[in-house]
Every structure is written in C-alpha cells, then in structure tokens.
Design a protein around this motif. Structure first.
Motif, PDB file in Angstrom:
ATOM      1  N   VAL A   6      14.496  10.315 -31.990  1.00  0.00           N
ATOM      2  CA  VAL A   6      13.040  10.444 -31.936  1.00  0.00           C
ATOM      3  C   VAL A   6      12.655  11.902 -31.698  1.00  0.00           C
ATOM      4  CG1 VAL A   6      10.950   9.753 -30.702  1.00  0.00           C
ATOM      5  CG2 VAL A   6      12.754   8.072 -31.137  1.00  0.00           C
ATOM      6  N   ILE A   7      13.330  12.556 -30.775  1.00  0.00           N
ATOM      7  CA  ILE A   7      13.030  13.966 -30.480  1.00  0.00           C
ATOM      8  C   ILE A   7      13.334  14.839 -31.687  1.00  0.00           C
ATOM      9  CG2 ILE A   7      13.689  15.945 -29.058  1.00  0.00           C
ATOM     10  CD1 ILE A   7      14.067  13.916 -26.756  1.00  0.00           C
ATOM     11  N   ARG A   8      14.438  14.594 -32.359  1.00  0.00           N
ATOM     12  CA  ARG A   8      14.772  15.382 -33.558  1.00  0.00           C
ATOM     13  C   ARG A   8      13.737  15.163 -34.657  1.00  0.00           C
ATOM     14  NH1 ARG A   8      16.786  19.610 -33.534  1.00  0.00           N
ATOM     15  NH2 ARG A   8      17.757  19.431 -35.559  1.00  0.00           N
ATOM     16  N   ALA A   9      13.233  13.929 -34.794  1.00  0.00           N
ATOM     17  CA  ALA A   9      12.186  13.651 -35.782  1.00  0.00           C
ATOM     18  C   ALA A   9      10.932  14.455 -35.461  1.00  0.00           C
ATOM     19  CB  ALA A   9      11.877  12.160 -35.814  1.00  0.00           C
ATOM     20  N   TYR A  10      10.603  14.556 -34.163  1.00  0.00           N
ATOM     21  CA  TYR A  10       9.459  15.379 -33.755  1.00  0.00           C
ATOM     22  C   TYR A  10       9.722  16.850 -34.054  1.00  0.00           C
ATOM     23  CZ  TYR A  10       6.639  18.313 -30.780  1.00  0.00           C
ATOM     24  OH  TYR A  10       5.835  19.331 -30.320  1.00  0.00           O
ATOM     25  N   THR A  16       4.366  13.229 -34.811  1.00  0.00           N
ATOM     26  CA  THR A  16       3.633  14.099 -33.886  1.00  0.00           C
ATOM     27  C   THR A  16       4.163  13.917 -32.464  1.00  0.00           C
ATOM     28  OG1 THR A  16       1.949  12.440 -33.370  1.00  0.00           O
ATOM     29  CG2 THR A  16       1.534  13.875 -35.284  1.00  0.00           C
ATOM     30  N   ILE A  17       3.747  14.812 -31.579  1.00  0.00           N
ATOM     31  CA  ILE A  17       4.139  14.708 -30.177  1.00  0.00           C
ATOM     32  C   ILE A  17       3.588  13.423 -29.577  1.00  0.00           C
ATOM     33  CG2 ILE A  17       2.215  16.089 -29.312  1.00  0.00           C
ATOM     34  CD1 ILE A  17       5.744  16.229 -27.894  1.00  0.00           C
ATOM     35  N   LYS A  18       2.389  13.033 -30.003  1.00  0.00           N
ATOM     36  CA  LYS A  18       1.783  11.793 -29.504  1.00  0.00           C
ATOM     37  C   LYS A  18       2.611  10.582 -29.936  1.00  0.00           C
ATOM     38  CE  LYS A  18      -2.548   9.289 -29.300  1.00  0.00           C
ATOM     39  NZ  LYS A  18      -3.957   9.285 -29.662  1.00  0.00           N
TER      40      LYS A  18
END
Length: 54
Positions: A6-10, A16-18
C-alpha cells in the motif's frame, strides 16, 4: 493487504495519501510515521507528505 504494498502504491502515485490511510485504517499521525519509517528503508525515494483531510 500488505502495508508495504500500500505504501509503495502511494509512493508511486497510484493512490492518494487519503486512500492509503483508509486502506491501512490509520490516522494521519500514524500514517506519516509509517511512511517516514518506510523511507528509512528506501532512502532513495523522495516523498512529500500531505495531510489526509486535504
């Protein structure tokens, strides 16, 4: 879902961060800490942290 994915996708701009915070079920402070910790692992990544409520 794996938090790292998930963090890598962001970081890659896919979400988005949201959306990242919503997927992980984290508040902004927790999410910022998690992302900063992930940057320590991937120091070559540049990241601008944005507030979730923007």
């Amino acid at each position: 879902m794996d938090k790292r994915k998930v963090i890598r996708a962001y970081q890659r701009g896919f979400i988005t961060i949201k959306e990242c915070g919503q997927i992980l079920g984290l508040e902004q402070v927790q999410l910022n800490r998690l992302i900063l910790d992930s940057l320590d692992d991937h120091s070559s990544s540049e990241l601008e942290i944005q507030p979730i409520n923007s």
